[in-house]
Design a protein around this motif. Structure first.
Motif, PDB file in Angstrom:
ATOM      1  N   GLY A 152       0.814  -1.214   0.000  1.00 43.78           N
ATOM      2  CA  GLY A 152       0.000   0.000   0.000  1.00 43.78           C
ATOM      3  C   GLY A 152       0.843   1.257   0.000  1.00 43.78           C
ATOM      4  O   GLY A 152       0.550   2.230  -0.708  1.00 43.78           O
ATOM      5  N   PHE A 181      -1.753  -1.978  -3.430  1.00 49.21           N
ATOM      6  CA  PHE A 181      -3.117  -1.685  -2.971  1.00 49.21           C
ATOM      7  C   PHE A 181      -3.343  -0.181  -2.986  1.00 49.21           C
ATOM      8  O   PHE A 181      -2.488   0.585  -2.528  1.00 49.21           O
ATOM      9  N   LYS A 183      -5.186   2.605  -1.280  1.00 53.48           N
ATOM     10  CA  LYS A 183      -5.806   2.781   0.030  1.00 53.48           C
ATOM     11  C   LYS A 183      -7.173   3.439  -0.107  1.00 53.48           C
ATOM     12  O   LYS A 183      -7.356   4.377  -0.880  1.00 53.48           O
ATOM     13  N   TYR A 185     -11.130   4.058   2.354  1.00 51.72           N
ATOM     14  CA  TYR A 185     -11.974   3.797   3.522  1.00 51.72           C
ATOM     15  C   TYR A 185     -13.167   2.962   3.074  1.00 51.72           C
ATOM     16  O   TYR A 185     -13.839   3.303   2.103  1.00 51.72           O
ATOM     17  N   GLN A 186     -13.421   1.896   3.782  1.00 52.58           N
ATOM     18  CA  GLN A 186     -14.516   0.996   3.437  1.00 52.58           C
ATOM     19  C   GLN A 186     -15.559   1.008   4.555  1.00 52.58           C
ATOM     20  O   GLN A 186     -15.226   0.787   5.729  1.00 52.58           O
ATOM     21  N   GLN A 263     -13.364   0.726   8.114  1.00 49.81           N
ATOM     22  CA  GLN A 263     -11.974   0.280   8.163  1.00 49.81           C
ATOM     23  C   GLN A 263     -11.223   0.812   6.953  1.00 49.81           C
ATOM     24  O   GLN A 263     -11.832   1.229   5.960  1.00 49.81           O
ATOM     25  N   THR A 264      -9.895   0.823   7.024  1.00 50.61           N
ATOM     26  CA  THR A 264      -9.054   1.173   5.876  1.00 50.61           C
ATOM     27  C   THR A 264      -8.542  -0.119   5.255  1.00 50.61           C
ATOM     28  O   THR A 264      -8.106  -1.035   5.955  1.00 50.61           O
ATOM     29  N   SER A 265      -8.597  -0.182   3.956  1.00 53.07           N
ATOM     30  CA  SER A 265      -8.157  -1.376   3.247  1.00 53.07           C
ATOM     31  C   SER A 265      -7.801  -0.995   1.825  1.00 53.07           C
ATOM     32  O   SER A 265      -7.881   0.187   1.433  1.00 53.07           O
ATOM     33  N   GLY A 266      -7.397  -1.987   1.035  1.00 55.41           N
ATOM     34  CA  GLY A 266      -7.065  -1.745  -0.357  1.00 55.41           C
ATOM     35  C   GLY A 266      -8.274  -1.974  -1.249  1.00 55.41           C
ATOM     36  O   GLY A 266      -9.180  -2.743  -0.921  1.00 55.41           O
ATOM     37  N   GLU A 267      -8.271  -1.293  -2.391  1.00 55.41           N
ATOM     38  CA  GLU A 267      -9.355  -1.477  -3.346  1.00 55.41           C
ATOM     39  C   GLU A 267      -9.358  -2.912  -3.876  1.00 55.41           C
ATOM     40  O   GLU A 267      -8.309  -3.545  -4.007  1.00 55.41           O
ATOM     41  N   THR A 268     -10.562  -3.414  -4.145  1.00 53.29           N
ATOM     42  CA  THR A 268     -10.685  -4.774  -4.654  1.00 53.29           C
ATOM     43  C   THR A 268      -9.900  -4.928  -5.949  1.00 53.29           C
ATOM     44  O   THR A 268     -10.019  -4.120  -6.870  1.00 53.29           O
TER      45      THR A 268
END
Length: 427
Positions: A152, A181, A183, A185-186, A263-268
């Protein structure tokens, strides 16, 4: 006509030599400015229209995006045909123009038509033009060697620093990022809680959008000092998103944390980039513009990469995984070596078999003059120095020499006959 040209040339030898010297000088200059590449560009003269509408099936993309765009782009001038491709969440339309059409004129015509066709598309689907590059425009690929940085962080470094630095290089159309990834917010909704509070998905979306902006106020003066009032509301953390109110129930606000998790995550991702089987990598692809000199553009990109790398965190550096300049240098060097060998061999053969230095000199002079003049034509037709064109030049040396030998032999034959007619007693 040919006899008159030959007669005129014989009577004006100095003029012929002057013209040959001028062609040689012009040709040498043409060699210097000729564009260099490893492979010829035989791709079609096309403009790509890309539309992203994530989350939709290929059939929906085909019916609501690809079909309206294809039908509205078919009436453009100097067009050959239009091809469309639909996939999950994305639509690609390839507009193919005539080979002699200026690519930037074609892009303007496509953009004008898109201003109308965009009104036929669903909300959220915005067509954009692809980069002004060709099918062989990928001239350099690079990744990062970044120990201690996760994927990320590497992707953020690529998207927000490296990409903007390399895009300023003259001749570069696009820096396409890959790997890692992105970054984001999901917000994951809980259906049971939405039903309990009588909320819809759209209510939550509108609440997040309404609280992620900045509102301008006004300016007022107090004690000869001007103050500007504004409301800064851009979301910068998970806690701020969780505290966004969505609805009020009995004077009690219902916030995002009550109906969802943030949560914070990577885009699909639909795929990964693996380098030599050693794991995932992050990097970019340098896409060259139409009509540029690939060798010069790669040199400018490498120079810019040295400047950009000065701002990297400690231990991070570029790793070039594909560099077409190596293929260009090897290809051009191989053809140059072949040309030199041919010229030396041909010179020796001509000198040995004709055994007449003036005849041999007249034939050998043709080789550099003709080769130099060929580059004038290459520039005139915008043809690069590549494997195909230089190989053709190498093959043409034999034709040039054969023609010179035949003409010299023919001249000797006619002169001997003429000498016999004028001096029969000496024969």
């Amino acid at each position: 006509m040919i006899e008159k040209i030959i007669s005129l040339s014989l009577r004006n030898r100095f003029l012929v030599l002057l013209v040959a010297a001028g062609l040689l000088a012009w040709g040498v200059q043409a060699v210097r400015v000729n564009k260099i590449d490893a492979i010829p560009d035989v791709s079609e003269n096309q403009v790509i229209v890309f539309t992203e509408w994530m989350g939709r099936s290929p059939q929906i993309i085909e019916d609501q995006v690809t079909y309206p765009l294809v039908t509205n782009l078919q009436g453009l001038p100097q067009i050959k045909y239009v091809r469309g491709t639909s996939m999950f969440g994305m639509s690609f339309v390839y507009v193919i123009f005539q080979d002699d059409t200026d690519i930037y004129w074609a892009r303007e015509r496509v953009l004008e038509r898109l201003n109308y066709a965009a009104r036929l598309l669903p909300e959220g689907a915005t067509p954009t033009l692809g980069p002004d590059g060709t099918g062989v425009g990928h001239i350099l690929w690079y990744t990062f060697t970044a120990p201690g940085m996760d994927l990320g962080e590497q992707r953020a470094l690529q998207d927000w620093y490296v990409k903007f630095g390399l895009q300023t290089v003259p001749g570069v159309s696009e820096i396409a990022s890959f790997g890692g990834f992105q970054k984001q917010y999901q917000v994951s909704l809980i259906p049971t809680k939405l039903a309990y509070y009588n909320l819809s998905v759209q209510d939550v979306i509108q609440a997040v959008r309404a609280n992620n902006n900045e509102t301008g106020g006004r300016k007022f003066e107090m004690s000869d000092i001007g103050y500007i009032i504004k409301t800064s509301g851009y979301l910068q953390s998970i806690e701020e998103i969780e505290n966004i109110p969505v609805k009020t129930v009995n004077t009690v606000p219902v916030s995002i944390r009550d109906v969802a998790t943030v949560q914070t995550s990577g885009e699909t991702r639909l795929g990964i980039f693996d380098l030599n089987g050693e794991g995932e990598a992050v990097g970019g692809i340098v896409v060259m513009r139409y009509g540029e000199n690939a060798d010069e553009v790669i040199g400018r990109v490498k120079q810019k990469m040295e400047e950009v790398s000065k701002g990297f965190p400690e231990g991070v550096k570029f790793n070039v995984v594909y560099d077409r300049s190596q293929l260009i240098e090897e290809s051009v060097s191989s053809v140059k070596k072949t040309l030199m060998e041919e010229m030396i061999v041909v010179s020796l053969v001509v000198l040995i078999f004709l055994f007449h230095w003036r005849s041999a000199a007249s034939i050998l002079i043709q080789i550099p003059v003709t080769l130099a003049a060929s580059f004038i034509l290459l520039n005139a037709f915008d043809i690069t120095s590549n494997i195909m064109s230089l190989t053709g030049v190498a093959l043409a040396i034999g034709v040039i020499v054969d023609n010179g030998i035949i003409m010299a032999e023919n001249a000797y034959k006619h002169l001997s006959h003429r000498f016999e007619e004028l001096n029969p007693e000496e024969v």
